[in-house]
Design a protein around this motif. Structure first.
Motif, PDB file in Angstrom:
ATOM      1  N   SER A 198     -27.942 -65.680 -11.656  1.00  0.00           N
ATOM      2  CA  SER A 198     -28.874 -66.812 -11.449  1.00  0.00           C
ATOM      3  C   SER A 198     -29.081 -67.431 -12.721  1.00  0.00           C
ATOM      4  O   SER A 198     -29.206 -68.562 -12.731  1.00  0.00           O
ATOM      5  CB  SER A 198     -30.096 -66.284 -10.503  1.00  0.00           C
ATOM      6  N   GLN A 199     -29.483 -66.771 -13.469  1.00  0.00           N
ATOM      7  CA  GLN A 199     -29.885 -67.103 -14.831  1.00  0.00           C
ATOM      8  C   GLN A 199     -28.875 -67.778 -15.590  1.00  0.00           C
ATOM      9  O   GLN A 199     -28.710 -68.943 -16.243  1.00  0.00           O
ATOM     10  CB  GLN A 199     -30.398 -66.086 -15.740  1.00  0.00           C
ATOM     11  N   MET A 200     -27.631 -67.186 -15.491  1.00  0.00           N
ATOM     12  CA  MET A 200     -26.523 -67.747 -16.061  1.00  0.00           C
ATOM     13  C   MET A 200     -26.179 -69.256 -15.435  1.00  0.00           C
ATOM     14  O   MET A 200     -25.467 -70.237 -16.016  1.00  0.00           O
ATOM     15  CB  MET A 200     -25.262 -67.022 -15.831  1.00  0.00           C
ATOM     16  N   ALA A 201     -26.175 -69.294 -14.094  1.00  0.00           N
ATOM     17  CA  ALA A 201     -25.951 -70.548 -13.236  1.00  0.00           C
ATOM     18  C   ALA A 201     -26.853 -71.500 -13.821  1.00  0.00           C
ATOM     19  O   ALA A 201     -26.166 -72.958 -13.850  1.00  0.00           O
ATOM     20  CB  ALA A 201     -26.061 -70.276 -11.765  1.00  0.00           C
ATOM     21  N   SER A 202     -27.972 -71.348 -13.744  1.00  0.00           N
ATOM     22  CA  SER A 202     -28.855 -72.593 -14.329  1.00  0.00           C
ATOM     23  C   SER A 202     -28.803 -72.960 -15.773  1.00  0.00           C
ATOM     24  O   SER A 202     -28.487 -74.233 -16.143  1.00  0.00           O
ATOM     25  CB  SER A 202     -30.577 -71.956 -14.116  1.00  0.00           C
ATOM     26  N   ALA A 203     -28.348 -71.778 -16.537  1.00  0.00           N
ATOM     27  CA  ALA A 203     -28.366 -72.111 -18.131  1.00  0.00           C
ATOM     28  C   ALA A 203     -27.000 -73.099 -18.036  1.00  0.00           C
ATOM     29  O   ALA A 203     -26.823 -73.978 -18.817  1.00  0.00           O
ATOM     30  CB  ALA A 203     -28.281 -71.056 -18.927  1.00  0.00           C
ATOM     31  N   ARG A 204     -25.880 -72.486 -17.368  1.00  0.00           N
ATOM     32  CA  ARG A 204     -24.593 -73.114 -17.401  1.00  0.00           C
ATOM     33  C   ARG A 204     -24.703 -74.608 -17.006  1.00  0.00           C
ATOM     34  O   ARG A 204     -24.023 -75.681 -17.634  1.00  0.00           O
ATOM     35  CB  ARG A 204     -23.448 -72.420 -16.807  1.00  0.00           C
ATOM     36  N   GLY A 229     -38.547 -71.162 -21.733  1.00  0.00           N
ATOM     37  CA  GLY A 229     -38.293 -70.625 -23.010  1.00  0.00           C
ATOM     38  C   GLY A 229     -36.728 -69.979 -23.053  1.00  0.00           C
ATOM     39  O   GLY A 229     -35.700 -70.339 -23.855  1.00  0.00           O
ATOM     40  N   VAL A 230     -36.479 -69.196 -22.291  1.00  0.00           N
ATOM     41  CA  VAL A 230     -35.325 -68.024 -22.208  1.00  0.00           C
ATOM     42  C   VAL A 230     -34.125 -68.646 -21.601  1.00  0.00           C
ATOM     43  O   VAL A 230     -33.047 -68.548 -22.152  1.00  0.00           O
ATOM     44  CB  VAL A 230     -35.907 -66.758 -21.388  1.00  0.00           C
ATOM     45  N   THR A 231     -34.308 -69.439 -20.252  1.00  0.00           N
ATOM     46  CA  THR A 231     -33.123 -69.922 -19.613  1.00  0.00           C
ATOM     47  C   THR A 231     -32.888 -71.496 -20.325  1.00  0.00           C
ATOM     48  O   THR A 231     -31.645 -71.685 -20.551  1.00  0.00           O
ATOM     49  CB  THR A 231     -33.302 -70.156 -18.206  1.00  0.00           C
ATOM     50  N   CYS A 232     -33.896 -72.384 -20.198  1.00  0.00           N
ATOM     51  CA  CYS A 232     -33.537 -73.778 -20.530  1.00  0.00           C
ATOM     52  C   CYS A 232     -33.406 -73.769 -22.253  1.00  0.00           C
ATOM     53  O   CYS A 232     -32.715 -74.722 -22.448  1.00  0.00           O
ATOM     54  CB  CYS A 232     -34.797 -74.598 -20.248  1.00  0.00           C
ATOM     55  N   GLY A 233     -33.746 -72.874 -22.769  1.00  0.00           N
ATOM     56  CA  GLY A 233     -33.771 -72.655 -24.323  1.00  0.00           C
ATOM     57  C   GLY A 233     -32.665 -72.019 -24.760  1.00  0.00           C
ATOM     58  O   GLY A 233     -31.641 -72.368 -25.143  1.00  0.00           O
ATOM     59  N   VAL A 234     -33.084 -70.675 -24.917  1.00  0.00           N
ATOM     60  CA  VAL A 234     -32.153 -69.676 -25.309  1.00  0.00           C
ATOM     61  C   VAL A 234     -30.632 -69.583 -24.670  1.00  0.00           C
ATOM     62  O   VAL A 234     -29.521 -69.845 -25.638  1.00  0.00           O
ATOM     63  CB  VAL A 234     -32.792 -68.170 -25.254  1.00  0.00           C
ATOM     64  N   LEU A 235     -30.767 -69.576 -23.299  1.00  0.00           N
ATOM     65  CA  LEU A 235     -29.349 -69.157 -22.686  1.00  0.00           C
ATOM     66  C   LEU A 235     -28.553 -70.605 -22.774  1.00  0.00           C
ATOM     67  O   LEU A 235     -27.238 -70.477 -22.935  1.00  0.00           O
ATOM     68  CB  LEU A 235     -29.592 -68.783 -21.322  1.00  0.00           C
ATOM     69  N   ALA A 330     -33.473 -74.725 -14.943  1.00  0.00           N
ATOM     70  CA  ALA A 330     -33.384 -75.971 -14.458  1.00  0.00           C
ATOM     71  C   ALA A 330     -32.589 -76.085 -13.174  1.00  0.00           C
ATOM     72  O   ALA A 330     -31.536 -75.449 -13.414  1.00  0.00           O
ATOM     73  CB  ALA A 330     -32.706 -76.903 -15.780  1.00  0.00           C
ATOM     74  N   VAL A 331     -32.628 -76.815 -12.123  1.00  0.00           N
ATOM     75  CA  VAL A 331     -31.678 -77.262 -11.266  1.00  0.00           C
ATOM     76  C   VAL A 331     -31.754 -78.787 -11.037  1.00  0.00           C
ATOM     77  O   VAL A 331     -30.663 -79.136 -10.080  1.00  0.00           O
ATOM     78  CB  VAL A 331     -32.174 -76.555  -9.903  1.00  0.00           C
ATOM     79  N   VAL A 332     -32.497 -79.621 -11.800  1.00  0.00           N
ATOM     80  CA  VAL A 332     -32.329 -81.090 -11.525  1.00  0.00           C
ATOM     81  C   VAL A 332     -32.504 -81.508 -12.978  1.00  0.00           C
ATOM     82  O   VAL A 332     -33.402 -80.924 -13.586  1.00  0.00           O
ATOM     83  CB  VAL A 332     -33.719 -81.521 -10.549  1.00  0.00           C
ATOM     84  N   LEU A 333     -31.911 -82.533 -13.127  1.00  0.00           N
ATOM     85  CA  LEU A 333     -32.094 -83.258 -14.408  1.00  0.00           C
ATOM     86  C   LEU A 333     -31.663 -84.740 -14.229  1.00  0.00           C
ATOM     87  O   LEU A 333     -30.966 -85.188 -13.154  1.00  0.00           O
ATOM     88  CB  LEU A 333     -31.133 -82.686 -15.489  1.00  0.00           C
TER      89      LEU A 333
END
Length: 525
Positions: A198-204, A229-235, A330-333
């Motif tokens: 799930s974390q990789m899917a959002s970051a990707r 911080g961790v998903t939208c930023g780091v990953l 993130a799921v929407v941009l």
């Protein structure tokens, strides 16, 4: 087209980046550069130290730290071998720590020895009986108490490659990676269980959408115990093999100084952060034309702020970002080809292959343009809430996450946010979404920040009370604000009560904490 890493676990993603760009900077911290290869090697040592301490896949470790290298070393080291991170904040005190550490069944805590007036060594030494699950205490930045561990010693651990590789190989994409507690804007915190998948899917999804690349650089001030911080930023940066500047705690002066030294391509943060940096003289003096993208997430941004961001970064695409702990990030941009006028009104469209629908109280989809609850589906959606089967069943239904956010879709697929379902109040029989009123009040030239809640009223059931932080030396009156609202809103939406404040309570993620305002209102403050 930028190259985005296609790994299935976070550990694999770091190792891939380290093999492709070993000497390239992964991040900067306090005037020092940290390469992908050095971070990968250091986190292997941390993983090995955890194995030597008896940690196994599924064990949990909480981190109390700033945005600093040690936080990332533990995160990557732990998840490489299937150990789960429990998100903690340096702002938490005994009540929050007792609840979260016990509810999550966390085995160990990595913590600063001290921060400001908080001495974590003496605190945890006396606190141990209240958190019986926690067996190991690891201190960084200073000595701990008898029987505790030193993180600095862990960083010197010799690696047994065979044993480490075996532990890494056992980690699966569906394994839990983090438990992130909702920031407490409403009710009791719930621990959303993120997985590698799930974390990789959002970051990707975010990395692909924003074309993140090695040239990118962003100052990361959003705390790492939250997805911002961790998903939208780091990953996201990791998957695009970009770089970032670690900002230990949000400070416009520090951000300005670091950007002056290292440059930046992306301005990212919640609305309050954007507002504060753009009021900072040192930040205003920077060359803001180097920024290619300004991302606003975390809560609904009013159009006055978005216009200011648009005007401040002449070469940047301004994007709204929507995501939750329950979507891992993130799921929407905002789309690249969308016009700015649409960005002022809409939070954007789903990224990657994430799906959205809008439903009524019964769960039935509503027509385009009709307001209902926003629901999302896709790999970024988390497993549910830790040890909360009823809350999980209520929120996660048939693969869909029911967000509690109200909004609607237009015929082009743009999503329009109306506010939290539970924030809506009914004034004289009319539904009022505070965010709509907040966005208007925020346009007033004397208003810096605003937050609205519904409070009980003898005649109308509920009325709107709006808390306002004026700009320095601005002295708006209650009558002035109400007159402004009457000019632009239906009469039932006009605030009945205005309260001026020097500041508003914020969550650790930088959002206005309406639950605190609601508590104060109940207490008659």
């Amino acid at each position: 087209m930028s190259e985005i890493i296609q790994a299935s676990t976070v550990g694999e993603a770091l190792e891939t980046a380290a093999s492709k760009r070993p000497g390239s900077p992964m991040f900067y911290y306090e005037d020092k550069e940290y390469s992908y290869a050095s971070v990968n090697e250091t986190t292997d040592r941390v993983a090995m130290a955890l194995l030597n301490m008896g940690f196994v896949r599924g064990d949990k470790i909480g981190i109390i730290g700033l945005n600093q290298p040690e936080w990332l070393y533990m995160y990557f080291g732990a998840v490489k071998i299937g150990v789960v991170i429990t998100g903690l904040s340096v702002r938490y005190r005994d009540t929050e720590l007792e609840y979260i550490l016990n509810q999550s069944e966390t085995r160990a805590v990595l913590t600063l020895a001290s921060l400001g007036e908080m001495n974590y060594v003496s605190f945890f030494e006396g606190f141990k009986p209240r958190i019986p699950n926690v067996k190991e205490f690891i201190f960084m930045g200073g000595p701990g108490f008898k029987g505790s561990f030193s993180f600095e010693d862990m960083l010197q651990t010799e690696i047994d490659k065979t044993r480490l590789d075996q532990a890494k190989a056992a980690v699966e994409p569906d394994d839990s990676i983090m438990i992130i507690y909702t920031s407490g804007t409403t009710g009791v915190p719930k621990g959303a269980v993120l997985s590698h998948k799930s974390q990789m899917a959002s970051a990707r999804g975010q990395a692909v959408h924003t074309s993140t690349c090695p040239d990118d650089n962003v100052a990361l001030a959003l705390p790492f115990n939250h997805v911002g911080g961790v998903t939208c930023g780091v990953l996201t940066s990791l998957l695009g093999m970009g770089k970032y500047i670690l900002i230990p705690m949000f400070s416009p002066d520090h951000i300005a100084a670091q950007i002056k030294k290292y440059g930046f391509t992306t301005a990212s943060g919640v609305p309050t952060m954007h507002a504060l940096v753009l009021m900072n003289e040192a930040y205003q003096a920077l060359d803001l034309s180097q920024c290619r993208m300004a991302i606003v997430g975390g809560s609904n941004a009013d159009d006055t702020l978005l216009k200011k961001i648009y005007d401040s970064y002449p070469n940047a695409r301004v994007m709204n970002l929507y995501g939750l702990s329950e979507t891992s990030g993130a799921v929407v941009l905002s789309p690249w080809d969308g016009d700015f006028e649409t960005t002022l009104k809409s939070i954007g469209k789903p990224i990657a292959d994430f799906e959205v629908k809008v439903v009524d109280e019964s769960g039935k989809e509503v027509a385009l343009g009709e307001t209902g609850e926003l629901c999302f589906k896709g790999d970024a959606v988390t497993k549910g809430y830790y040890n909360m089967p009823e809350k999980t069943a209520e929120t996660f239904r048939d693969g869909w996450l029911h967000t509690g956010d109200m909004g609607y879709l237009d015929e082009e697929g743009f999503i329009y946010l109306r506010g939290r379902k539970k924030e809506m109040y009914i004034q004289g029989g009319f539904n009022v979404y505070p965010v709509e009123v907040e966005n208007l009040i925020a346009r007033h030239p004397k208003v810096a920040m605003v937050a609205g809640i519904g409070v009980p009223d003898e005649y109308l059931g509920e009325v709107g009370r709006y808390y306002i932080v004026p700009y320095p030396d601005a002295n708006p009156t209650e009558e002035e604000i109400k007159a402004f609202c009457k000019e632009h809103l239906a009469d039932y939406k006009v605030p009945r009560e205005i309260v001026f404040r020097a500041e508003l309570p914020l969550t650790p993620a930088g959002k206005i904490q309406k639950s605190k305002l609601e508590e104060e209102a109940k207490e008659g403050k």
